[in-house]
Scaffold this motif. Structure first.
Motif, PDB file in Angstrom:
ATOM      1  N   GLU A  54       0.820  -1.207   0.000  1.00  0.00           N
ATOM      2  CA  GLU A  54       0.000   0.000   0.000  1.00  0.00           C
ATOM      3  C   GLU A  54       0.858   1.262   0.000  1.00  0.00           C
ATOM      4  O   GLU A  54       0.462   2.296  -0.532  1.00  0.00           O
ATOM      5  N   HIS A  55       2.039   1.174   0.625  1.00  0.00           N
ATOM      6  CA  HIS A  55       2.898   2.359   0.710  1.00  0.00           C
ATOM      7  C   HIS A  55       3.358   2.831  -0.663  1.00  0.00           C
ATOM      8  O   HIS A  55       3.669   4.018  -0.837  1.00  0.00           O
ATOM      9  N   ILE A  56       3.381   1.925  -1.656  1.00  0.00           N
ATOM     10  CA  ILE A  56       3.805   2.315  -3.006  1.00  0.00           C
ATOM     11  C   ILE A  56       2.802   3.286  -3.604  1.00  0.00           C
ATOM     12  O   ILE A  56       3.162   4.329  -4.153  1.00  0.00           O
ATOM     13  N   GLY A  57       1.515   2.953  -3.469  1.00  0.00           N
ATOM     14  CA  GLY A  57       0.471   3.871  -3.937  1.00  0.00           C
ATOM     15  C   GLY A  57       0.502   5.185  -3.186  1.00  0.00           C
ATOM     16  O   GLY A  57       0.304   6.263  -3.771  1.00  0.00           O
ATOM     17  N   ASP A  58       0.789   5.107  -1.884  1.00  0.00           N
ATOM     18  CA  ASP A  58       0.868   6.334  -1.078  1.00  0.00           C
ATOM     19  C   ASP A  58       2.018   7.224  -1.530  1.00  0.00           C
ATOM     20  O   ASP A  58       1.899   8.457  -1.540  1.00  0.00           O
ATOM     21  N   ILE A  59       3.144   6.602  -1.895  1.00  0.00           N
ATOM     22  CA  ILE A  59       4.294   7.391  -2.364  1.00  0.00           C
ATOM     23  C   ILE A  59       3.935   8.159  -3.629  1.00  0.00           C
ATOM     24  O   ILE A  59       4.234   9.359  -3.764  1.00  0.00           O
ATOM     25  N   PHE A  60       3.263   7.489  -4.569  1.00  0.00           N
ATOM     26  CA  PHE A  60       2.876   8.164  -5.810  1.00  0.00           C
ATOM     27  C   PHE A  60       1.832   9.247  -5.547  1.00  0.00           C
ATOM     28  O   PHE A  60       1.851  10.310  -6.180  1.00  0.00           O
ATOM     29  N   ARG A  61       0.913   9.007  -4.617  1.00  0.00           N
ATOM     30  CA  ARG A  61      -0.067  10.033  -4.246  1.00  0.00           C
ATOM     31  C   ARG A  61       0.634  11.260  -3.681  1.00  0.00           C
ATOM     32  O   ARG A  61       0.277  12.401  -4.003  1.00  0.00           O
ATOM     33  N   SER A  62       1.648  11.016  -2.844  1.00  0.00           N
ATOM     34  CA  SER A  62       2.359  12.142  -2.226  1.00  0.00           C
ATOM     35  C   SER A  62       3.155  12.939  -3.250  1.00  0.00           C
ATOM     36  O   SER A  62       3.430  14.127  -3.054  1.00  0.00           O
ATOM     37  N   LYS A  63       3.521  12.276  -4.363  1.00  0.00           N
ATOM     38  CA  LYS A  63       4.282  12.958  -5.406  1.00  0.00           C
ATOM     39  C   LYS A  63       3.438  13.998  -6.142  1.00  0.00           C
ATOM     40  O   LYS A  63       3.960  15.007  -6.626  1.00  0.00           O
ATOM     41  N   PHE A  64       2.146  13.736  -6.272  1.00  0.00           N
ATOM     42  CA  PHE A  64       1.301  14.577  -7.117  1.00  0.00           C
ATOM     43  C   PHE A  64       0.129  15.211  -6.367  1.00  0.00           C
ATOM     44  O   PHE A  64      -0.822  15.677  -6.978  1.00  0.00           O
ATOM     45  N   SER A  65       0.200  15.191  -5.050  1.00  0.00           N
ATOM     46  CA  SER A  65      -0.841  15.831  -4.245  1.00  0.00           C
ATOM     47  C   SER A  65      -0.227  16.268  -2.925  1.00  0.00           C
ATOM     48  O   SER A  65       0.972  16.090  -2.693  1.00  0.00           O
ATOM     49  N   ASP A  66      -1.059  16.816  -2.058  1.00  0.00           N
ATOM     50  CA  ASP A  66      -0.563  17.241  -0.750  1.00  0.00           C
ATOM     51  C   ASP A  66      -0.686  16.135   0.293  1.00  0.00           C
ATOM     52  O   ASP A  66      -0.512  16.369   1.491  1.00  0.00           O
ATOM     53  N   PHE A  67      -0.972  14.902  -0.166  1.00  0.00           N
ATOM     54  CA  PHE A  67      -1.090  13.776   0.760  1.00  0.00           C
ATOM     55  C   PHE A  67       0.281  13.416   1.329  1.00  0.00           C
ATOM     56  O   PHE A  67       1.277  13.351   0.605  1.00  0.00           O
TER      57      PHE A  67
END
Length: 711
Positions: free
Chosen positions: A392-405
């Protein structure tokens, strides 16, 4: 009249005999030419093989030389060599050490398959979790080597005493393959030497010219610091795995170029996939991009469904075999790689139905949507069915790259420079060696050639005028176009470029592929328009000379890096732990240091740098609460929950701030808003006054060891 006819027949027979005699002489001459041709072809192949061996030998010496000059490895003590393997490297090397120090190989294997030292008190199969097949193979090799040399009564290492000065005690240093750390790194450098040999052959094969292989290898050497880090970090997984990706892509390229590949090609691809996946948990992502690149080549009509099935069968077989050999590692089943392969197989099977749509653009759109939805949907269903959350952390890393997450785990990744976006400095370096401009020229020329081919296909023309090798061929019921390997490599380059731009560490896929693409500058199929061979290769030689100007400077800079590994505070800490603490004492601390503690002392630890497991991430978060603003009583309870005896506090971790917003206090403010108002971190309190929850039992300039009060 009859006599005249007989005379004519005799003349005719004589002419026939003369003609037959001429044919025999011609045949003999042709046979002679064929023999000379075969002889010349054999000499050419031997020449290519000799060059491949030479560049492999050069690369092995190149990386080993840099490694030795950087650390002065040959003059370090055994302990110092182990200390130099920081972070994950120390963790991996510790298992090699376990295997070779066990009474028998099977005892060592049993220790790593039922390990309760790495994540105390849990017992885990680290062979399943950490992709340790390289250490298993090297453990077998080392034990075999040691046994053979002992039976022959041959020495395997030479030892001497090194006076370190500066008040430090002298140490014994041993050099030779009988020294475990030497055997280990030598195997890594030898493998990467072989990789360069295959890389050269790949360039020759792709371009159809020995000049292509030379361009590929020269580009790699001239941009070595951007292509690999094996010379600085030999035990990392990529050092063992990447050479097999080069081999696997070579086999895929050969399959694309073969008119009617058989499923024997699938077996070769599968074996290379297994060799790539077993050493590295990240291999699945690179292979997923390959599956998509092959699928895009199929969608555009450059290969038929048969070739797709051959390649995908190899990829899928390799994935399933890897899953079995990794004892059912669930992350492989829940990977995007598996779900994308299943989607591709389904879409290719739907080909007869999709062709009803007639319009190519509509077919492409439908196939693209099916691939995207199928990949995401199948992965989601498998993950839910198996209840696996490790990735799940892989998806979170990509989310953090392109959002403020952001959360605690993504910040630990994205605050590290290697997980940042690709630095502008990298582009500048690749421009100065003319690597990027060269590849841009290749991409433009290939694109123009493919567009001309598409135009001719649109005009229902079977060949491009004046060019060879552009025939439309039949594969089953599917009409495919030539140059499939070029199309595949364009898509593969695009995928690797995207990966590198998003995560800088992944440039280790991108930059070598740029080097491979330069080989096409020597392709007569693509650049024959420059002129004859002599003129074409003269232009290539001039380009290579221009690359050499900056390239030699880069090599000289790498050779000029001189150092000598020394970390006395860490050495002092390790020696104190070995002498002053029980063998079953349990330790916690910063992830890189924990790998060293396990390797050098054999003490149980609760957290480590292999961060790809959900349970391990939760453990590390509890340990790292000592860098938060939580009360010391809560920090203590977190550590007691993990059954810890000692915690190692590093001052640098308390104060570290790699970039804006990346201090440990700032990271914890995201996860722990209720304590955000506090002004003093728990680690500061632990350093200055740990009582009554902890007692300090060791201190030097860098490390504090705190014993947890059990009341």
């Amino acid at each position: 009249m009859a006599a005249k006819k007989r005379h004519q027949n005799q003349n005719s027979n004589a002419n026939t005999e003369t003609s037959n005699s001429t044919r025999k002489k011609t045949t003999k001459r042709n046979d002679s030419k064929g023999e000379r041709g075969k002889s010349g072809d054999l000499l050419y192949k031997l020449f290519i093989a000799a060059l491949a061996i030479s560049v492999g030998y050069m690369h092995r010496n190149h990386v080993y030389g840099m490694f030795e000059r950087d650390k002065h490895f040959s003059h370090l003590s055994n302990l110092e060599r182990e200390l130099s393997f920081r972070t994950e490297m120390g963790l991996y090397f510790s298992y090699f050490k376990t295997i070779i120090e066990a009474p028998t190989f099977l005892d060592g294997l049993n220790e790593i398959m039922y390990d309760n030292i790495t994540e105390y008190p849990d017992t885990i199969n680290v062979l399943k979790r950490f992709n340790l097949y390289p250490e298993v193979a090297l453990g077998i090799g080392y034990r075999w080597y040691d046994a053979v040399m002992t039976s022959l009564n041959k020495p395997t290492k030479m030892c001497w005493t090194v006076n370190r000065g500066e008040g430090m005690s002298p140490v014994q240093s041993c050099e030779g393959l009988g020294e475990p750390s030497y055997f280990y790194v030598e195997a890594v450098f030898l493998l990467n030497g072989l990789m360069m040999s295959v890389f050269f052959l790949f360039g020759v094969y792709l371009s159809g010219s020995v000049y292509g292989g030379i361009l590929t290898v020269a580009s790699f050497f001239y941009n070595h610091g951007e292509c690999t880090r094996v010379q600085w970090t030999p035990p990392l997984r990529e050092s063992f795995a990447y050479p097999f990706l080069i081999l696997e892509m070579f086999l895929v390229t050969h399959t694309l170029r073969t008119k009617k590949p058989s499923y024997l090609h699938s077996i070769g691809i599968a074996l290379a996939v297994v060799s790539f996946m077993l050493p590295w948990q990240f291999a699945q992502f690179a292979l997923m991009t390959q599956g998509v690149a092959v699928f895009c080549t199929y969608v555009l009509g450059y290969i038929g469904s048969h070739k797709v099935k051959v390649i995908v069968t190899g990829l899928l077989t390799g994935l399933l075999v890897s899953y079995l050999l990794l004892f059912g590692n669930e992350m492989l089943l829940t990977s995007f790689f598996l779900s994308s392969l299943i989607s591709i197989i389904v879409i290719v099977s739907l080909e007869p139905f999709l062709n009803i749509l007639k319009f190519r653009i509509i077919i492409w759109a439908v196939q693209g949507i099916l691939l995207l939805l199928g990949t995401l949907g199948i992965k989601y269903l498998i993950s839910k069915a198996l209840n696996v959350t490790d990735d799940e952390h892989i998806g979170d890393i990509f989310r953090s790259k392109f959002s403020d997450f952001n959360n605690f785990h993504t910040m630990l990744y994205t605050c590290a420079p290697e997980f940042d976006f690709l630095a502008a400095e990298t582009y500048w370096k690749l421009l100065k060696t003319i690597l990027l401009p060269s590849v841009m020229v290749v991409v433009i020329v290939v694109a123009v050639k493919l567009l001309r081919l598409e135009y001719n296909v649109w005009r229902q023309t079977s060949t491009e005028e004046g060019e060879e090798g552009d025939d439309i061929v039949l594969e089953g019921e599917h009409r495919s176009k030539p140059h499939a390997e070029y199309v595949y490599h364009l898509f593969q380059l695009a995928a690797f470029t995207l990966m590198a731009v998003i995560i800088m560490r992944l440039k280790l896929f991108w930059t070598p592929h740029l080097c491979l693409m330069t080989s096409l500058l020597a392709s007569r199929k693509l650049f024959g328009w420059i002129g004859g061979k002599e003129k074409h290769y003269a232009v290539v030689t001039v380009l290579l000379a221009c690359m050499t100007i900056e390239g030699v400077q880069n090599i000289t800079h790498q050779w000029s890096i001189m150092g000598e590994y020394s970390n006395y505070p860490l050495e002092e800490l390790v020696e104190w732990i070995k002498v002053q603490t029980p063998k079953k004492a349990v330790f916690a601390g910063a992830m890189p240091t924990m790998a060293t503690i396990k390797l050098c002392t054999g003490r149980p630890i609760v957290n480590h740098p292999h961060y790809e497991d959900a349970g391990l991430r939760a453990r590390t978060m509890k340990v790292y609460s000592m860098f938060s603003k939580k009360p010391l009583s809560e920090v203590k309870q977190n550590l007691l929950d993990l059954k810890i005896d000692f915690v190692i506090l590093e001052n640098s971790w308390c104060l570290r701030k790699q970039k804006e917003g990346c201090g440990m206090a700032e990271i914890w403010d995201i996860e722990d808003p209720e304590n955000r108002h506090e002004t003093v971190q728990a680690c500061t309190k632990l350093r200055d006054r740990p009582e009554p929850h902890f007692s300090r039992v060791f201190r030097n300039d860098v490390y504090d060891v705190l014993k947890i009060s059990k009341w």
